[in-house]
Design a protein around this motif. Sequence first.
Motif, short mmCIF file in Angstrom:
data_model
loop_
_atom_site.label_atom_id
_atom_site.label_comp_id
_atom_site.label_asym_id
_atom_site.label_seq_id
_atom_site.Cartn_x
_atom_site.Cartn_y
_atom_site.Cartn_z
N MET A 1 14.89 -12.19 20.10
CA MET A 1 14.28 -13.07 19.10
C MET A 1 13.66 -14.31 19.75
SD MET A 1 14.49 -11.49 16.35
CE MET A 1 14.80 -9.81 16.86
N ASP A 2 14.36 -14.87 20.71
CA ASP A 2 13.87 -16.05 21.40
C ASP A 2 12.60 -15.73 22.20
OD1 ASP A 2 14.40 -18.83 21.92
OD2 ASP A 2 14.70 -18.23 24.02
N ASN A 3 12.59 -14.58 22.88
CA ASN A 3 11.40 -14.15 23.62
C ASN A 3 10.20 -14.04 22.69
OD1 ASN A 3 12.38 -14.01 26.23
ND2 ASN A 3 12.95 -11.84 26.08
N LEU A 4 10.42 -13.37 21.53
CA LEU A 4 9.30 -13.16 20.61
C LEU A 4 8.80 -14.48 20.03
CD1 LEU A 4 10.40 -9.88 18.83
CD2 LEU A 4 8.37 -10.23 20.25
N ARG A 5 9.73 -15.34 19.69
CA ARG A 5 9.36 -16.63 19.12
C ARG A 5 8.52 -17.44 20.13
NH1 ARG A 5 11.28 -21.22 19.56
NH2 ARG A 5 13.15 -20.57 20.68
N ARG A 6 8.95 -17.43 21.38
CA ARG A 6 8.24 -18.22 22.40
C ARG A 6 6.89 -17.60 22.75
NH1 ARG A 6 12.75 -18.97 26.80
NH2 ARG A 6 11.17 -20.17 27.91
N ILE A 7 6.83 -16.27 22.75
CA ILE A 7 5.57 -15.59 23.02
C ILE A 7 4.55 -15.90 21.93
CG2 ILE A 7 4.54 -13.26 22.93
CD1 ILE A 7 6.97 -12.42 24.73
N LYS A 8 5.02 -15.85 20.67
CA LYS A 8 4.15 -16.17 19.54
C LYS A 8 3.70 -17.62 19.61
CE LYS A 8 2.93 -14.51 16.62
NZ LYS A 8 1.53 -14.10 16.76
N ALA A 9 4.60 -18.51 20.00
CA ALA A 9 4.27 -19.94 20.08
C ALA A 9 3.18 -20.19 21.12
CB ALA A 9 5.53 -20.75 20.41
N MET A 10 3.10 -19.34 22.13
CA MET A 10 2.05 -19.49 23.15
C MET A 10 0.69 -19.06 22.63
SD MET A 10 4.23 -17.75 26.23
CE MET A 10 2.94 -17.66 27.43
N GLY A 11 0.68 -18.35 21.50
CA GLY A 11 -0.58 -17.86 20.95
C GLY A 11 -0.87 -16.41 21.29
N VAL A 12 0.06 -15.78 22.00
CA VAL A 12 -0.10 -14.36 22.35
C VAL A 12 0.09 -13.52 21.07
CG1 VAL A 12 0.95 -12.46 23.69
CG2 VAL A 12 0.65 -14.74 24.73
N GLN A 13 -0.71 -12.45 20.93
CA GLN A 13 -0.62 -11.58 19.77
C GLN A 13 0.47 -10.52 19.98
OE1 GLN A 13 -3.38 -11.78 17.09
NE2 GLN A 13 -3.09 -13.75 18.12
N VAL A 14 1.11 -10.13 18.89
CA VAL A 14 2.15 -9.10 18.97
C VAL A 14 1.82 -7.96 18.02
CG1 VAL A 14 4.59 -8.59 18.54
CG2 VAL A 14 3.96 -10.71 19.69
N SER A 15 1.87 -6.73 18.52
CA SER A 15 1.62 -5.59 17.64
C SER A 15 2.79 -4.61 17.68
CB SER A 15 0.31 -4.88 18.02
OG SER A 15 0.40 -4.40 19.34
N ILE A 16 2.92 -3.84 16.61
CA ILE A 16 3.94 -2.79 16.55
C ILE A 16 3.24 -1.46 16.79
CG2 ILE A 16 5.74 -1.70 15.18
CD1 ILE A 16 6.32 -4.64 15.79
N ASP A 17 3.59 -0.84 17.91
CA ASP A 17 2.98 0.42 18.35
C ASP A 17 3.63 1.60 17.65
OD1 ASP A 17 1.38 2.06 19.88
OD2 ASP A 17 2.29 1.55 21.80
N ASP A 18 2.91 2.71 17.52
CA ASP A 18 3.45 3.96 16.96
C ASP A 18 4.10 3.70 15.61
OD1 ASP A 18 2.68 4.94 19.44
OD2 ASP A 18 4.70 4.81 20.28
N PHE A 19 3.50 2.81 14.82
CA PHE A 19 4.13 2.40 13.57
C PHE A 19 4.28 3.60 12.63
CE2 PHE A 19 4.39 0.70 9.29
CZ PHE A 19 5.43 -0.21 9.45
N GLY A 20 5.48 3.69 12.03
CA GLY A 20 5.74 4.77 11.08
C GLY A 20 6.62 5.86 11.65
N THR A 21 6.91 5.78 12.95
CA THR A 21 7.71 6.85 13.56
C THR A 21 9.14 6.42 13.84
OG1 THR A 21 7.09 6.20 15.81
CG2 THR A 21 5.70 7.83 14.73
N GLY A 22 9.43 5.14 13.70
CA GLY A 22 10.75 4.67 14.14
C GLY A 22 11.60 4.10 13.01
#
Length: 285
Positions: A165-186
């Motif tokens: 959670m901390d990694n994702l929060r800090r990555i988002k805070a940097m302005g980096v985009q986050v996507s969910i790959d293979d959505f719908g299979t997991g």
Amino acid sequence: LHHAKAAGRDTHRFYAEAMNAEAVAHLSTRSGLRRALERGEFLIHYQPQISLETGAVTGAEALLRWNHPDKGMVPPGDFIPIAEDSGLIVPIGAWVLTEACRQAAQWHTQGLSLSVAVNLSALQLQRGDLVATVTRALAESGLDPLLLELELTESMLIQNTDVVMDNLRRIKAMGVQVSIDDFGTGYSNLSYIGRLAVDKLKIDRGFVADLTRNHDSAKITAAVIQMAHSLNLTAVAEGVEDSETLEALRGLHCDVAQGYYLGRPGPAEAVERAARQVNPFRVGV
Ligand code: C2E
Ligand code: MG
Ligand code: MG
Ligand code: MG
């Protein structure tokens, strides 16, 4: 009976030998991977991503390749699981990030504003040094963080530990985009999407591939696109293999598409050539 017993023994021996051969192959891949980084045997192929509104190339996904001295080009499915088991995915993944950021920064200096999407492994996301690795790749390349996208899978978010959670929060805070790959299979618990401030959903190619032939796939794809839009997320379709599928996705107001019909993964120059054209794949024409 005697005969059956002998056959059983033979079968057993056959399996033991096969298992042994697999273990040996696994070990040799593992030591090969260790050398591959030092010897520069890895390279990245890029697959273009196209805006379904304008037909323009907006970015590319970085897909790792291993150019093995004896075996030739080894696909990621053959070595990434072994790199994950052995932990080697961490230095290999750091190399991919560095190289992909360098390439996207080079595109930018060539006047091409293209994003680059990098696949992450669960182990990378679970480690406390991920943010430092991303920060270094951005700093060394000078790439605008908005042009870097990190692809995660649903299963990687099941372990919603403090570190993840901390990694994702800090990555988002940097302005980096986050996507969910293979959505719908997991993982089917969708609560993380809002909580984690994800930017894009990449609809798995299992749904996209038979969109025009399978009613269920068409319904699921339409529903995912609608859900993405109601959450202010970008919908990306993977695995577009023909013009009919492309047009169907346009009809469903999907935002971005990727697939063999629009370009196979290949050297960065192929993405550059397509990106210099106005509507290279004649989307909607
Ligand atoms: P992915 O991230 O879902 O990448 C899409 C895969 O689908 C790629 O396979 C791509 O070549 C293939 N593909 C793209 N368009 C089409 C299409 O129209 N039809 C079909 N049949 N296939 C299409 P690839 O390059 O073999 O990569 C397989 C997987 O390996 C990736 O799936 C990703 O999960 C993983 N991977 C690749 N590079 C990396 C990396 O640098 N790090 C990590 N951790 N995983 C990676
Ligand atoms: Mg991917
Ligand atoms: Mg995918
Ligand atoms: Mg996949």
